[in-house]
Design a protein around this motif. Structure first.
Motif, short mmCIF file in Angstrom:
data_model
loop_
_atom_site.label_atom_id
_atom_site.label_comp_id
_atom_site.label_asym_id
_atom_site.label_seq_id
_atom_site.Cartn_x
_atom_site.Cartn_y
_atom_site.Cartn_z
N MET A 106 1.01 -1.08 -0.11
CA MET A 106 0.49 -0.31 -0.13
C MET A 106 1.69 1.45 -0.37
O MET A 106 1.86 0.91 1.14
CB MET A 106 -0.98 0.07 1.10
N THR A 107 0.09 1.97 -0.88
CA THR A 107 1.76 3.73 -1.01
C THR A 107 -0.05 4.40 -0.60
O THR A 107 -0.86 4.29 -0.43
CB THR A 107 1.74 3.58 -2.43
N SER A 108 0.86 5.55 0.61
CA SER A 108 0.27 6.15 1.07
C SER A 108 0.90 8.04 0.95
O SER A 108 2.44 7.54 0.61
CB SER A 108 -0.04 6.35 2.90
N TYR A 109 0.35 8.70 0.87
CA TYR A 109 1.00 10.34 0.72
C TYR A 109 0.45 10.89 1.95
O TYR A 109 -0.73 11.12 2.54
CB TYR A 109 0.44 10.80 -0.47
N LEU A 110 1.05 12.16 1.49
CA LEU A 110 1.21 13.20 3.24
C LEU A 110 0.80 14.70 1.96
O LEU A 110 1.92 14.70 1.81
CB LEU A 110 1.69 12.91 4.25
N ALA A 111 0.37 14.98 2.08
CA ALA A 111 0.03 16.55 1.43
C ALA A 111 -0.02 17.61 2.24
O ALA A 111 -0.63 17.57 3.23
CB ALA A 111 -1.04 16.67 0.14
N ARG A 112 0.80 17.91 2.50
CA ARG A 112 0.70 19.65 3.26
C ARG A 112 0.11 20.32 2.58
O ARG A 112 1.64 21.45 2.01
CB ARG A 112 2.06 20.17 3.97
N VAL A 113 -0.60 21.17 2.21
CA VAL A 113 -1.46 22.55 1.63
C VAL A 113 -1.04 24.00 1.65
O VAL A 113 -1.84 24.05 3.00
CB VAL A 113 -2.42 21.58 0.30
N ASN A 114 -1.03 24.92 1.07
CA ASN A 114 -0.94 26.07 1.80
C ASN A 114 0.07 25.95 3.76
O ASN A 114 -0.78 26.82 4.21
CB ASN A 114 -1.69 25.95 1.37
N ILE A 115 0.83 25.38 3.39
CA ILE A 115 1.41 24.69 5.18
C ILE A 115 2.06 26.22 5.66
O ILE A 115 1.67 26.46 7.66
CB ILE A 115 2.34 24.21 5.27
N GLY A 116 2.27 27.14 4.81
CA GLY A 116 3.06 28.38 5.33
C GLY A 116 1.88 29.67 5.56
O GLY A 116 1.64 30.44 6.17
N ASN A 117 0.20 28.86 4.94
CA ASN A 117 -0.81 30.31 5.76
C ASN A 117 -1.69 30.17 6.94
O ASN A 117 -2.28 28.42 7.27
CB ASN A 117 -1.59 29.81 4.48
N SER A 118 -1.36 30.87 7.84
CA SER A 118 -1.32 30.43 9.20
C SER A 118 -2.99 30.45 9.41
O SER A 118 -3.67 29.96 11.14
CB SER A 118 -1.14 31.71 10.00
N LYS A 119 -3.85 30.97 8.30
CA LYS A 119 -5.51 31.00 8.97
C LYS A 119 -5.47 29.67 7.10
O LYS A 119 -7.33 29.43 7.74
CB LYS A 119 -5.85 31.81 7.78
N VAL A 120 -4.73 28.40 7.53
CA VAL A 120 -5.55 27.54 6.44
C VAL A 120 -6.12 27.00 6.94
O VAL A 120 -7.20 25.32 7.16
CB VAL A 120 -4.25 26.60 6.08
N TYR A 121 -5.53 26.14 8.58
CA TYR A 121 -6.82 25.64 9.57
C TYR A 121 -8.23 26.62 9.91
O TYR A 121 -9.04 25.85 10.59
CB TYR A 121 -6.28 25.24 11.44
N SER A 122 -8.68 27.41 9.27
CA SER A 122 -9.96 28.11 9.25
C SER A 122 -10.94 27.03 8.10
O SER A 122 -10.17 26.51 7.04
CB SER A 122 -10.08 29.70 8.52
N THR A 123 -11.98 26.89 8.64
CA THR A 123 -13.33 25.89 7.77
C THR A 123 -13.04 26.21 6.28
O THR A 123 -12.23 25.83 4.91
CB THR A 123 -14.18 26.10 8.60
N ASN A 124 -13.80 27.89 6.07
CA ASN A 124 -13.24 28.37 4.40
C ASN A 124 -11.98 28.10 3.76
O ASN A 124 -12.15 27.91 2.81
CB ASN A 124 -13.91 29.58 4.78
N VAL A 125 -10.72 28.71 4.67
CA VAL A 125 -9.96 28.71 4.26
C VAL A 125 -9.37 27.12 3.90
O VAL A 125 -8.81 27.13 2.67
CB VAL A 125 -8.54 29.48 5.21
N ALA A 126 -8.78 25.99 4.16
CA ALA A 126 -9.00 24.65 3.81
C ALA A 126 -10.34 24.35 3.08
O ALA A 126 -9.49 23.31 1.97
CB ALA A 126 -9.46 23.69 5.74
N ARG A 127 -10.94 24.30 2.85
CA ARG A 127 -12.10 24.42 2.03
C ARG A 127 -11.52 24.86 0.64
O ARG A 127 -11.53 24.01 -0.29
CB ARG A 127 -13.58 25.05 2.10
N SER A 128 -11.65 25.80 0.66
CA SER A 128 -11.20 27.24 -0.92
C SER A 128 -9.57 26.35 -0.79
O SER A 128 -9.97 26.05 -2.60
CB SER A 128 -10.84 28.26 -0.61
N THR A 129 -8.80 26.29 -0.03
CA THR A 129 -7.73 25.64 -0.68
C THR A 129 -7.24 23.95 -1.39
O THR A 129 -7.22 23.81 -2.59
CB THR A 129 -6.45 25.27 0.20
N ALA A 130 -8.01 23.09 -0.27
CA ALA A 130 -9.41 21.34 -1.04
C ALA A 130 -9.76 21.59 -2.30
O ALA A 130 -9.25 21.17 -3.57
CB ALA A 130 -9.88 20.92 -0.26
#
Length: 70
Positions: A1-25
Motif C-alpha cells: 500500500m502506498t500513502s501520501y501526506l500532502a501539506r497544502v498551504n502549510i505556510g498560511n497561518s489561516k489554513v486551519y480556518s474551515t473556509n480557507v481549508a475548503r477553498s484550498t482543497a
C-alpha cells in the motif's frame, strides 16, 4: 500500500480556518480535473481569491470543467 501526506498551504497561518481549508482543497481538486490557475476574477482557480469567503466552484469553474470533458 502506498500513502501520501500532502501539506497544502502549510505556510498560511489561516489554513486551519474551515473556509480557507475548503477553498484550498477545492482549488487543488480543480487542478486534478485539469484546470489551470487564473490571476483574476471570482474563480476558485484564482490564486489571489479571498480564501476566507470563496470556497466553492463558481460558474466559470464549472464551465471550464465542462469544456474540458465534452
Amino acid at each position: 500500500m502506498t500513502s501520501y501526506l500532502a501539506r497544502v498551504n502549510i505556510g498560511n497561518s489561516k489554513v486551519y480556518s474551515t473556509n480557507v481549508a475548503r477553498s484550498t482543497a477545492t482549488h487543488e481538486l480543480g487542478h486534478s480535473w485539469g484546470l489551470d490557475d487564473l490571476t483574476s476574477g471570482t474563480s476558485i482557480m484564482n490564486g489571489n481569491r479571498n480564501r476566507g469567503s470563496l470556497y466553492t466552484p463558481q460558474s466559470i469553474d464549472i464551465s471550464r470543467v465542462k469544456s474540458l470533458y465534452k
